[in-house]
Design an enzyme around this catalytic site. Structure first.
Site, PDB file in Angstrom:
ATOM      1  CB  THR A 122      -0.491  -0.079   1.412  1.00  0.00           C
ATOM      2  OG1 THR A 122      -1.855  -1.374   0.785  1.00  0.00           O
ATOM      3  CG2 THR A 122      -2.177   1.332   1.073  1.00  0.00           C
ATOM      4  CG  ASP A 146       4.219   2.294   7.480  1.00  0.00           C
ATOM      5  OD1 ASP A 146       5.263   2.249   7.719  1.00  0.00           O
ATOM      6  OD2 ASP A 146       4.401   1.811   6.195  1.00  0.00           O
ATOM      7  CE  LYS A 189       3.565   0.337  10.322  1.00  0.00           C
ATOM      8  NZ  LYS A 189       3.186   0.085   8.820  1.00  0.00           N
ATOM      9  N   GLY A 190       4.316  -4.243  10.408  1.00  0.00           N
ATOM     10  CA  GLY A 190       5.401  -5.391  10.862  1.00  0.00           C
ATOM     11  C   GLY A 190       5.559  -6.954   9.418  1.00  0.00           C
ATOM     12  CD  GLU A 243       6.922  -0.265   8.520  1.00  0.00           C
ATOM     13  OE1 GLU A 243       6.566  -1.672   9.175  1.00  0.00           O
ATOM     14  OE2 GLU A 243       6.117  -0.022   7.570  1.00  0.00           O
TER      15      GLU A 243
HETATM   16  O1  LIG Z   1       4.248  -3.115   8.523  1.00  0.00           O
HETATM   17  C1  LIG Z   1       4.527  -3.114   6.979  1.00  0.00           C
HETATM   18  C2  LIG Z   1       5.596  -3.510   6.519  1.00  0.00           C
HETATM   19  O2  LIG Z   1       6.326  -3.552   8.133  1.00  0.00           O
HETATM   20  C3  LIG Z   1       3.669  -2.748   6.466  1.00  0.00           C
HETATM   21  O3  LIG Z   1       3.067  -1.552   6.461  1.00  0.00           O
HETATM   22  C4  LIG Z   1       2.240  -3.931   6.190  1.00  0.00           C
HETATM   23  O4  LIG Z   1       2.854  -5.093   6.837  1.00  0.00           O
HETATM   24  C5  LIG Z   1       1.126  -3.778   5.388  1.00  0.00           C
HETATM   25  O5  LIG Z   1       1.566  -4.073   4.158  1.00  0.00           O
HETATM   26  P1  LIG Z   1       1.175  -3.860   2.785  1.00  0.00           P
HETATM   27  O6  LIG Z   1       0.258  -2.368   2.475  1.00  0.00           O
HETATM   28  O7  LIG Z   1       1.693  -4.326   1.706  1.00  0.00           O
HETATM   29  O8  LIG Z   1      -0.418  -5.196   3.449  1.00  0.00           O
END
Ligand SMILES: O=C(CO)[C@H](O)[C@H](O)COP(=O)(O)O
Length: 261
Positions: free
Chosen positions: A36, A89, A102-103, A111
């Site tokens: 995203t 983010d 997150k992570g 982050e």
């Molecule tokens: O925390 C994160 C990375 O460490 C990402 O922001 C989270 O995993 C969401 O990812 P996506 O937008 O691909 O679903």
């Protein structure tokens, strides 16, 4: 090209596209990690190239740094920026209080540091990330490689002491080898199903020797922008207590999908 985007990709895109409206000339912007956030970086790159937007970006991972440079965003370190006007983010989960997990992409440490060093944090997410209670998504924690198995055992003991029973803790793998973060650490994923007291769990986890940081973002996110596959986008501001809804036309943003990798 738009036709090739899945509804979830469209949802991610509309959230990202709405979020960059918050970015103004001269801002120092924290650039998140994940699929995203990648849409957001692409949208910002278009604004830099086509509208002459002047920003400096602080990436939260090497892969975001590479994408930001590729699309023409000036990349600086957090030490050079010192403080950020805005961080945008993604998230793996968000609840009604805009607390996050997150992570999922393994970048939680940078982050969390970058988001905390910002005047405002905006999370962009497809509607599937919204939960009643955090925890269905495995909670990532970053641990140093030295003695990680002992750290894992201490985390398991701590969970039992908190009556978080019958849950598993797994080492995140990258194929046949342990996943390694940008800092050279490992990730343990805590399969908790549901987290009762996220604030308490976040504090206790970071007391365990060997744990560097955890993926619970408590009282850090200010705004969540939720995207839907039909182009709708909902902006929820926890400080203002407002919810705004609008709809984005995919066709007029066709060119952004041409560089879809
Ligand atoms: O925390 C994160 C990375 O460490 C990402 O922001 C989270 O995993 C969401 O990812 P996506 O937008 O691909 O679903």
């Amino acid at each position: 090209m738009t036709g090739e985007l899945s509804p979830i990709d469209k949802a991610k895109f509309v959230a990202a596209k709405r979020a960059v409206d918050y970015v103004e000339d001269g801002m120092r912007v924290g650039l998140g990690t994940g699929s995203t956030a990648a849409w957001m970086v692409r949208c910002l790159g278009e604004m830099v190239r086509d509208d002459g937007l002047k920003i400096r970006g602080v990436p939260t991972s090497t892969r975001t740094a590479a994408l930001a440079r590729e699309v023409g965003i000036e990349v600086i370190s957090l030490d050079e920026a010192r403080w950020l006007d805005l961080t945008i983010d993604g998230a793996d989960e968000f609840d009604g209080d805009l607390n996050l997990i997150k992570g999922g992409g393994g970048a939680l440490l940078q982050e969390k540091i970058v988001a905390t060093a910002s005047d405002q944090m905006i999370v962009i997410a497809d509607v599937g990330k919204e939960v009643e209670s955090l925890g269905a998504f495995p909670l990532p924690i970053e641990v140093i490689p030295f003695g990680w198995q002992t750290t894992k055992a201490l985390v398991e003991e701590m969970l039992i002491s908190m009556d978080v029973l019958g849950r598993s803790v797994t080492l995140r793998m990258n194929g046949d080898t342990p996943f390694v973060t940008d800092e050279g650490n490992h990730i343990l994923d805590l399969h908790l199903n549901r987290i009762g007291n996220a604030r308490q769990l976040s504090m206790v986890l970071n007391q365990v020797p060997g744990v560097v940081e955890n993926g619970l973002f408590i009282d850090i996110c200010d705004v969540v922008i939720v995207g839907y596959g039909d182009g709708r986008v909902e902006t929820r501001d926890i400080n203002e207590g407002t919810v705004e809804t609008d709809r984005l036309d995919f066709v007029e943003n066709e060119n952004l999908f041409t560089d879809l990798d």
